[in-house]
Design an enzyme around this catalytic site. Structure first.
Site, mmCIF file in Angstrom:
data_model
loop_
_atom_site.group_PDB
_atom_site.id
_atom_site.type_symbol
_atom_site.label_atom_id
_atom_site.label_comp_id
_atom_site.label_asym_id
_atom_site.label_seq_id
_atom_site.Cartn_x
_atom_site.Cartn_y
_atom_site.Cartn_z
ATOM 1 N N ASP A 223 0.620 -1.243 0.138
ATOM 2 C CA ASP A 223 0.033 0.127 -0.013
ATOM 3 C C ASP A 223 0.901 1.267 0.072
ATOM 4 O O ASP A 223 1.289 1.565 1.048
ATOM 5 C CB ASP A 223 -0.966 -0.054 1.163
ATOM 6 N N GLU B 87 12.154 0.450 8.214
ATOM 7 C CA GLU B 87 11.182 -0.478 7.865
ATOM 8 C C GLU B 87 11.503 -0.819 6.244
ATOM 9 O O GLU B 87 11.074 -1.838 5.774
ATOM 10 C CB GLU B 87 9.595 0.066 7.747
#
Length: 547
Positions: free
Chosen positions: A306, A490
């Site tokens: 996403d 991340e």
């Protein structure tokens, strides 16, 4: 019946006939979504006012706060005070909500740092505060870090790889118990353990997580097998309600009548955690029905990517998102793995009829994937676009999933390795896609889970030289960045060797799956990592993080 944001459901019977089971799963998916009690559901006008006023730069921040009082008390205060404007709303939120606690360990060597992060990222069993969006969890678990203060589905598999390497087996078993509990309560594993995630799942890695378990207890094995069957029923529930559009829920009928799967969400409203962003995206979409835009944004979130050019009709603008039109190669690879895992576990349990049934389903899926998700003309794996009736032009790291699960032929694997080397190898790792859109699941970002999928898939088909090269590049990126900053993040810009960017929020520290994959790779024999010992890297006062 709803209790503290959870849905209490009678025990889901797995002995029903196949059609009845799928229909029950379809009904249950809708019921669970409707009863989710998300922050928007619970706090209604207060929630919408805070999100639209941009009280927090990150829409997710408000969704995860813990109420200091019962929701009805807070809403009475909100209606009485009627705060207007960003400052007044911020003050109101500060009085009535609090943030979860957080902490960070001291800076150590890379290997020591990863090991020291497990206690920081580990959380005790989660009880539910009335009005909080958190879902109850009966056992300890690991979060990703930063803004992600809950247990996520596909993240957890890659985190578990590092837990396994560091001898944290009890924590792996604890997390598996949580996932089984979620399936038993809701019929599927939600995207994450928040009420606003109950309307969707994420890439189905539960069977692969179970392969990391050391438990051989027969009763527990039966319970886990039942959970896998329930998860499969969730993904296939739409098979009972396909209409003239050729799809229902997660299931798509292909032109020859074969069934494959897509990402989907049971709601068609803005995501609670990205509320204002979704409102803005729907406005930019012009005359397109807003509900369709919201559904496709939510489906993109279910994919874990996403967002990405993979889901964009024009390949560049998020307002053209049409995720539900795409039949993705990664999802269907994972569902093939789920079917083969169920067949294997049924066979081990002596249930030969079940084994034969799921073997048949896996073989049927594999044949459909060979026809629609392998482009014989372009000699590559690809996503299929239902709206155009052909493979999408996107070349992404998703092409390595068939190798990862073992459904590719040797010839397909060799051609995939050749394409990967030509298009997806970057200075610092594996490219996500080959285009730049500003979305986080596109170039120049590289992600730990995709790197692991690629390395393990290539190793599986004896493409180890390329696997070694990708592992080496990734370890150099992570180690160099850690040496400069003392941080694990991340995602990384693998063209420049710095923290990644793009997407809906700033890059986050922590970070569960980066730690897990990097830790597992540190134990993987590989030649010439280009640095003497990546595990020994320590933060420096001055350096250049670019490889």
């Amino acid at each position: 019946m709803k209790t503290l944001g959870l849905l209490t459901w009678p025990l889901f019977t797995l002995v029903l006939a196949g059609g009845a089971l799928a229909q029950s799963a379809a009904d249950r998916a809708i019921a669970v979504s409707r009863a989710a009690a998300t922050p928007e559901d619970v706090f209604g006008p207060l929630f919408r006012a805070v999100q639209v006023a941009h009280v927090f730069p990150d829409n997710k921040a408000f969704t995860d706060l813990i109420p200091r009082d019962r929701p009805e008390v807070i809403l009475v205060a909100f209606r009485s005070e009627q705060p207007r404007g960003r400052a007044a709303l911020a003050a109101f939120v500060a009085r009535h909500f609090r943030e979860p606690d957080a902490g960070t360990p001291a800076q150590l060597s890379l290997r020591e740092h990863i090991k020291a992060l497990w206690p920081v990222l580990s959380k005790p069993p989660m009880a539910v505060v009335p009005g909080s969006s958190a879902l109850e969890l009966p056992n300890a678990f690991v979060v990703a870090g930063g803004r992600f203060r809950e247990m996520y589905y596909w993240d957890s598999y890659f985190t578990m790889l590092g837990l396994k390497a560091d001898g944290e087996q009890p924590l792996i078993e604890s997390m598996l118990a949580n996932f089984v509990s979620l399936v038993e309560r809701f019929g599927h594993v939600p995207n994450g353990t928040r009420s606003y995630y109950l309307s969707r799942s994420q890439p189905p890695f539960l069977a692969l997580m179970m392969d990391l378990s050391d438990t051989r207890d027969p009763a527990l094995q039966r319970r886990r097998l039942a959970a896998l069957k329930t998860e499969h029923a969730y993904w296939m529930a739409g098979a009972t309600c396909i209409d003239a559009t050729g799809s229902c829920q997660h299931v798509v009928r292909m032109p020859d009548g074969a069934l494959l799967n897509r990402y989907w969400d049971a709601r068609e409203t803005p995501r609670d955690e990205s509320y204002a962003l979704d409102l803005a995206t729907a406005e930019k979409a012009g005359s397109r029905p807003k509900e369709a835009v919201y559904r496709d944004l939510r489906a993109g979130a279910e994919s874990g990517w996403d967002f990405s050019s993979r889901w964009l009709k024009d390949g560049k603008s998020v307002e053209t998102i049409h995720t539900t039109d795409i039949v993705p190669v990664d999802l269907n690879s994972l569902l093939w793995n789920l079917e083969t895992a169920i067949a294997r576990r049924c066979r081990a349990a002596g249930d030969l009829a079940c084994a034969a049934d799921f073997d048949r389903q896996a073989n049927t899926r594999k044949a459909a994937m060979a026809k629609y998700l392998w482009s014989a003309i372009e000699r590559r794996f690809a996503d299929w676009d239902r709206s155009s009736g052909k493979a999408t032009p996107s070349i992404s790291a998703a092409i390595l999933y068939p190798l990862f699960v073992g459904l590719a032929t040797p010839e397909q694997a060799a051609l995939t390795a050749k394409l990967t080397k030509a298009k997806l190898v970057a200075p610092g790792g594996l490219r996500t896609t080959t285009v730049r859109t500003g979305e986080q699941w596109d170039e120049p970002n590289g992600w730990a889970p995709l790197l692991w999928i690629g390395v393990r898939g290539l190793d599986r088909y004896e493409q180890s030289r390329l696997a070694d090269d990708l592992a080496n590049r990734w370890l150099k990126t992570v180690s160099s960045f850690y040496a400069c900053t003392g941080r694990m993040v991340e995602k990384y810009d693998i063209e420049r060797g710095v923290a990644g960017g793009g997407g809906e929020y700033p890059v986050q520290d922590g970070f569960g799956w980066t730690n897990g994959v990097t830790r597992a790779l540190l134990d993987r024999p590989a030649p010439d990592r280009s640095i003497a010992d990546p595990a020994a890297q320590r933060p420096q006062t001055a350096c250049n993080p670019t490889p």
